[in-house]
Design an enzyme around this catalytic site. Structure first.
Site, PDB file in Angstrom:
ATOM      1  N   GLU A 330      -4.194   2.731  -6.228  1.00 47.95           N
ATOM      2  CA  GLU A 330      -3.750   2.651  -7.627  1.00 47.95           C
ATOM      3  C   GLU A 330      -2.908   1.385  -7.801  1.00 47.95           C
ATOM      4  O   GLU A 330      -2.596   0.701  -6.837  1.00 47.95           O
ATOM      5  CB  GLU A 330      -3.009   3.924  -8.033  1.00 47.95           C
ATOM      6  CG  GLU A 330      -1.781   4.252  -7.201  1.00 47.95           C
ATOM      7  CD  GLU A 330      -0.525   3.560  -7.673  1.00 47.95           C
ATOM      8  OE1 GLU A 330      -0.285   3.519  -8.878  1.00 47.95           O
ATOM      9  OE2 GLU A 330       0.239   3.056  -6.817  1.00 47.95           O
ATOM     10  N   SER A 363      -1.375   5.112  -2.668  1.00 51.97           N
ATOM     11  CA  SER A 363      -0.460   4.477  -3.624  1.00 51.97           C
ATOM     12  C   SER A 363      -0.328   3.007  -3.272  1.00 51.97           C
ATOM     13  O   SER A 363      -0.489   2.624  -2.112  1.00 51.97           O
ATOM     14  CB  SER A 363       0.924   5.125  -3.542  1.00 51.97           C
ATOM     15  OG  SER A 363       1.633   4.651  -2.407  1.00 51.97           O
ATOM     16  N   ASP A 364      -0.003   2.174  -4.251  1.00 48.09           N
ATOM     17  CA  ASP A 364       0.395   0.825  -3.874  1.00 48.09           C
ATOM     18  C   ASP A 364       1.809   0.919  -3.302  1.00 48.09           C
ATOM     19  O   ASP A 364       2.467   1.959  -3.400  1.00 48.09           O
ATOM     20  CB  ASP A 364       0.295  -0.165  -5.038  1.00 48.09           C
ATOM     21  CG  ASP A 364       0.123  -1.603  -4.519  1.00 48.09           C
ATOM     22  OD1 ASP A 364       0.437  -1.856  -3.319  1.00 48.09           O
ATOM     23  OD2 ASP A 364      -0.323  -2.480  -5.271  1.00 48.09           O
ATOM     24  N   PHE A 365       2.266  -0.181  -2.714  1.00 44.56           N
ATOM     25  CA  PHE A 365       3.465  -0.121  -1.895  1.00 44.56           C
ATOM     26  C   PHE A 365       4.664   0.438  -2.652  1.00 44.56           C
ATOM     27  O   PHE A 365       5.087  -0.126  -3.670  1.00 44.56           O
ATOM     28  CB  PHE A 365       3.792  -1.494  -1.299  1.00 44.56           C
ATOM     29  CG  PHE A 365       4.686  -1.375  -0.116  1.00 44.56           C
ATOM     30  CD1 PHE A 365       4.171  -1.071   1.134  1.00 44.56           C
ATOM     31  CD2 PHE A 365       6.058  -1.487  -0.249  1.00 44.56           C
ATOM     32  CE1 PHE A 365       4.996  -0.897   2.223  1.00 44.56           C
ATOM     33  CE2 PHE A 365       6.889  -1.313   0.839  1.00 44.56           C
ATOM     34  CZ  PHE A 365       6.356  -1.020   2.085  1.00 44.56           C
TER      35      PHE A 365
END
Ligand SMILES: *[C@@H]1O[C@H](CO)[C@@H](O)[C@H](O)[C@H]1NC(C)=O
Ligand SMILES: *[C@@H]1O[C@H](CO)[C@@H](O)[C@H](O)[C@H]1NC(C)=O
Ligand SMILES: *[C@@H]1O[C@H](CO)[C@@H](O)[C@H](O)[C@H]1NC(C)=O
Ligand SMILES: *[C@@H]1O[C@H](CO)[C@@H](O)[C@H](O)[C@H]1NC(C)=O
Ligand SMILES: *[C@@H]1O[C@H](CO)[C@@H](O)[C@H](O)[C@H]1NC(C)=O
Ligand SMILES: *[C@@H]1O[C@H](CO)[C@@H](O)[C@H](O)[C@H]1NC(C)=O
Ligand SMILES: *[C@@H]1O[C@H](CO)[C@@H](O)[C@H](O)[C@H]1NC(C)=O
Ligand SMILES: *[C@@H]1O[C@H](CO)[C@@H](O)[C@H](O)[C@H]1NC(C)=O
Ligand SMILES: *[C@@H]1O[C@H](CO)[C@@H](O)[C@H](O)[C@H]1NC(C)=O
Ligand SMILES: *[C@@H]1O[C@H](CO)[C@@H](O)[C@H](O)[C@H]1NC(C)=O
Length: 814
Positions: A330, A363-365
């Protein structure tokens, strides 16, 4: 070591006997990690514990052998090979045998830098904690990138590192092998010696998807050689906002072009990843709408109407899903005001229910944590985690504080707020991914791949991609190609740097630093200077003139004088490597010292001037565009781009790249795309698809199989291209449509519908043929329905180029 010999080797080593009663996927005999001869890290005058940032040292004495050629097993890659909605029975059996702690641990990804000590070695205390207490399922990054040192990235040392914690994982805690992920985005950029490919924007410029495939294929092999099984790429974002710091990481500004590249890129990375142990899992990212911040700053606010999102941003992600992408990521921040990480509409309704994605979603970071730490969209970690799990189908959290995530999810499950079935849903997808990647068969790296890292065979593929990516945009009075006899003055630091022409996500996230310069490439690169030197057979005439930031350095004041004495001057315009927030810019205006010196040379001398653009962004050329004689846009051709750029300058081949994005003339055009309404202004410096070669290619006889275009009855469009020139020409042919009238909805100026690229020998012609279906002319209306509207349609070959040809048809709705 090949598979069979690996088993032979294992038979001779001590086995761990486990008394586990887990599902059949967990073997009760676990192999020891394979032995790799890793010579010690050099120390500096006895200093063992290096500071985080330690410049100019490559402390790993090891390099891969880099054999000239290699063969690896081939598997059938045709058809759909990717995740499905069904989970294998042995995966479900394993899932059923796991405790809630085992399961929740699978949903977290730990940064590898957390397990690197100040001595550069693995911290076994941390590894044991992570495996035994938190039962961690995944690890990201490398032993060096964000740990700040370049001393651990030879494939041998990297592989030994991952195998070392993998052995702990398969013998302790849940005993489930760890899946490792990394940003292999143009080759395995964090593995020493691995072949670096062009930035994706160059791949887009080739209009030849084989280069997306090759970069994925080689990057996968080199990544797998170090025991990493997953890359967070390719990127399907669209380059609609030219200020944004990450445009070069994508394939361009057109959904169809990006879609073709995504399909080939995913296939290259994954191939038959359920059988082929030289492949890794791909990720499409960033889902969705990330690339269009209003102010151009990374993670800035995006407001994108849903019909626009469906028309211009969804199709390329769908192509990645259709190509079998095993995972997706995402996007940072919010779309239309709502945090993407909690968006049911985006991550469930759109991605899972409408686009039918069944793989792992990460998830992105730090995005779960960011809800309360950065975005003010949640009260605390518990609140944030609850919303993500309750509203979306995110399966794995990537970020800082991995153990906090585990504890939080456990609390939510134990307090009954999140049902265990939600955890099972994610963990089954993660375990299926691990099974598909072969981790239950053999959790360790394949030692036989290490010698292939940096092979000449791979380097040739990277160079071919770079060659095809160079875009000739101006060539007055045939200033190009240069001749070896001419005295050409080269100006600009990108002439003598591999790192500057490669960009970020190579060596480190932000690229090699100013102190290291090219040393971390360990010779696995070449500069444009070296390329030119090889062609002309003498030391090129070179003045650095300005820094990579564009500020004058000593020698600046001699440039005009030297330019007078030269036959031609080539200015190289560059930009420091960078990505994300760290690489934000506020204007597309070029650095003044750089701009001014080129302008002075043009004004104060009669020497012809060529501009060679090597940059993350399309910097405004101002007057230089009309005043210069030649322009080549090389974007970021990569660590092996030096020779190809020199070859193009000296006419060893004729350039064949095309602009994959609109190049603005002024700042206000930063958000302008070629598919804006037909009646609106479109006046960029260089249009989408613009570019030519050293040959004059003429087009004729554009023919349609029918002048009536109806649903269910595609037509064929053919056109003849003739090479009037003296060199062979690799020619990209782009077919666009324009609906001349579309009731209620202003038609886009053009839409790219197809392209093809083929060689044409001098003095010969070639016929190019394309299909066009009425359904391709459908578009999303304000109610987000895909509709067709009748009207006349122009079919244009090579819109925006001088040799464009047009034919008209009529579009009917039935
Ligand atoms: C492999 O790595 C482990 C852990 O860092 C280390 O103890 C071992 O010495 C390495 N193996 C070799 C052969 O150097
Ligand atoms: C190793 O990890 C443990 C546990 O997180 C930590 O307490 C210790 O300081 C680390 N050691 C080094 C050398 O970084
Ligand atoms: C998704 O699956 C549904 C139900 O099988 C199907 O109707 C739809 O066409 C699929 N969508 C895509 C994009 O494949
Ligand atoms: C987190 O925030 C929620 C919502 O305000 C609240 O109910 C809960 O008590 C908070 N939890 C903690 C641990 O502070
Ligand atoms: C989401 O929360 C609601 C209300 O607490 C609950 O009924 C539902 O089961 C939850 N759904 C998921 C998928 O966790
Ligand atoms: C997200 O979950 C929370 C808690 O269940 C709920 O209040 C909210 O409406 C959900 N949002 C969406 C978009 O479903
Ligand atoms: C071996 O690699 C070289 C260098 O890239 C290449 O020119 C040659 O074609 C390759 N040979 C084979 C048999 O693949
Ligand atoms: C090119 O850069 C290298 C260091 O990376 C330096 O040793 C060399 O002198 C430079 N060449 C020229 C011509 O400036
Ligand atoms: C290309 O060739 C055609 C046909 O010979 C000629 O009419 C045209 O002027 C040429 N264009 C250029 C740019 O040389
Ligand atoms: C023009 O193209 C059509 C379709 O490819 C072909 O049938 C016809 O022979 C061509 N005409 C000429 C003069 O080349």
């Amino acid at each position: 070591m090949r598979y069979s010999s690996l088993f032979f080797y294992l038979a001779a080593t001590v086995d761990f006997k486990l008394c586990a009663a887990q599902g059949s996927l967990i073997k009760n005999t676990v192999a020891l990690q394979p032995q790799i001869d890793v010579v010690g890290v050099s120390t500096l005058e006895g200093v063992v514990c290096l500071p985080d940032f330690f410049p100019l040292q490559d402390l790993d004495p090891m390099k891969p052998k880099s054999v000239d050629n290699y063969t690896i097993p081939q598997f059938d890659e045709s058809g759909y090979i990717g995740p499905t909605s069904s989970i294998d029975s042995d995966v479900l059996e394993l899932l059923a045998s796991l405790s809630i702690e085992d399961k929740v641990g699978q949903m977290v990804q730990v940064p590898m830098w957390d397990m690197v000590g100040c001595d550069g070695l693995i911290n076994m205390t941390y590894v044991n904690l992570m495996v035994e207490k938190y039962r961690v399922g995944s690890v990201l990054d490398s032993p060096s990138n964000n740990a700040g040192r370049w001393n651990l990235n030879s494939p041998q040392r990297f592989a030994n590192f991952t195998n070392t914690f993998q052995q702990v994982a398969v013998t302790k805690g849940s005993k489930i092998p760890i899946v490792n992920g990394i940003d292999t985005l143009r080759g395995a950029g964090f593995v020493k010696g691995a072949t670096t490919f062009t930035a994706p924007v160059n791949t887009g410029a080739t209009f030849n998807p084989i280069h997306a495939y090759n970069a994925g294929r080689v990057g996968a092999k080199d990544t797998r050689s170090v025991g990493v099984h997953w890359t967070f790429g390719p990127l399907a974002d669209i380059n609609v906002q030219k200020l944004w710091s990450r445009n070069y990481e994508n394939f361009g500004e057109d959904p169809y072009l990006i879609g073709e590249m995504m399909h080939a890129g995913v296939k290259g990375v994954q191939g038959n990843y359920k059988k082929d142990r030289t492949r890794i899992a791909a990720t499409f990212k960033h889902f969705i709408g990330y690339s269009d911040p209003r102010n151009g700053l990374d993670q800035g606010d995006r407001y994108i109407p849903f019909n626009h999102l469906l028309e211009f941003m969804v199709p390329q992600f769908q192509r990645a899903i259709d190509a079998g992408s095993a995972t997706g990521m995402e996007a940072y921040g919010a779309l239309n005001g709502q945090d993407t990480i909690v968006s049911k509409r985006l991550l469930k309704t759109l991605l899972r229910d409408q686009m039918n994605f069944t793989g792992v979603l990460i998830s992105d970071f730090n995005e779960i944590y960011s809800q309360f730490d950065k975005h003010f969209t949640a009260f605390n970690m518990s609140d944030a985690t609850f919303m993500t799990l309750n509203n979306t189908s995110v399966d794995m959290s990537m970020g800082f504080e991995p153990f906090l995530f585990v504890d939080t999810v456990l609390d939510l499950v134990n307090s009954g707020l999140i049902p265990e079935s939600r955890i099972d849903e994610s963990v089954s997808r993660i375990l299926q991914l691990k099974k598909d990647l072969g981790l239950f068969e053999n959790p360790y790296s394949d030692l036989s791949l290490i010698d292939t890292v940096g092979s000449a065979q791979d380097v040739e593929l990277a160079r071919d991609g770079a060659r095809e990516s160079l875009i000739l945009l101006k060539n007055e009075n045939n200033v190009l190609p240069l001749s070896p006899e001419e005295n050409v003055l080269f100006v600009g630091p990108s002439f003598n740097s591999s790192s500057y022409i490669t960009g970020a996500w190579s060596i480190r996230m932000q690229g090699a630093n100013e102190y290291e310069k090219d040393t971390p490439y360990g010779g696995y690169c070449d500069t444009i200077l070296e390329g030119v030197e090889g062609i002309i057979g003498r030391t090129p005439n070179y003045i650095q003139g300005y820094t990579i930031e564009g500020d004058r350095v000593s020698g600046y004041d001699t440039i005009v004088r030297q330019a007078r004495k030269a036959d031609k001057v080539v200015f190289l315009f560059g930009e420091r490597p960078g990505t994300e927030v760290a690489a934000n810019i506020r204007s597309l205006k070029m650095a003044e010292d750089q701009y001014n010196i080129a302008r002075r040379v043009i004004r104060e001398t009669s020497t012809p001037v060529v501009l060679l653009l090597l940059q993350n962004h399309p910097y405004l050329l101002g007057e230089l565009s009309s005043l210069s004689d030649g322009i080549i846009n090389a974007n970021l051709p990569g660590a092996y781009g030096g020779l190809p750029v020199a070859e193009a300058l000296y006419g060893k081949f004729s350039p064949s790249g095309r602009q994959p994005y609109s190049y603005p003339k002024m700042d206000y055009q930063a958000p302008v795309t070629y598919f804006s309404p037909l009646w609106n202004e479109y006046d960029p410096e260089f249009a989408f698809g613009q570019g030519f070669g050293y040959n004059n290619i003429t087009y004729s006889n554009i023919t349609v199989s029918s002048a009536e275009l109806r649903p269910g009855n595609p037509i064929t469009v053919s056109v003849t291209a003739f090479n009037n020139g003296k060199m062979s020409q690799l020619e990209p042919v782009l077919m666009f449509t324009t609906q001349k009238i579309r009731r209620e909805y202003a038609p886009e100026r053009y839409r790219l519908r197809a392209f093809d690229k083929q060689p044409i020998a001098p003095g010969t012609s070639r016929v190019f043929s394309f299909n066009l279906a009425a359904e391709e002319m459908m578009f999303y209306n304000i109610d987000n329905e895909r509709i067709l509207s009748e009207g006349p349609v122009d079919i244009t070959i090579n819109a925006f180029n001088k040799n464009a040809v047009v034919e008209s048809v009529y579009l009917h709705v039935n």
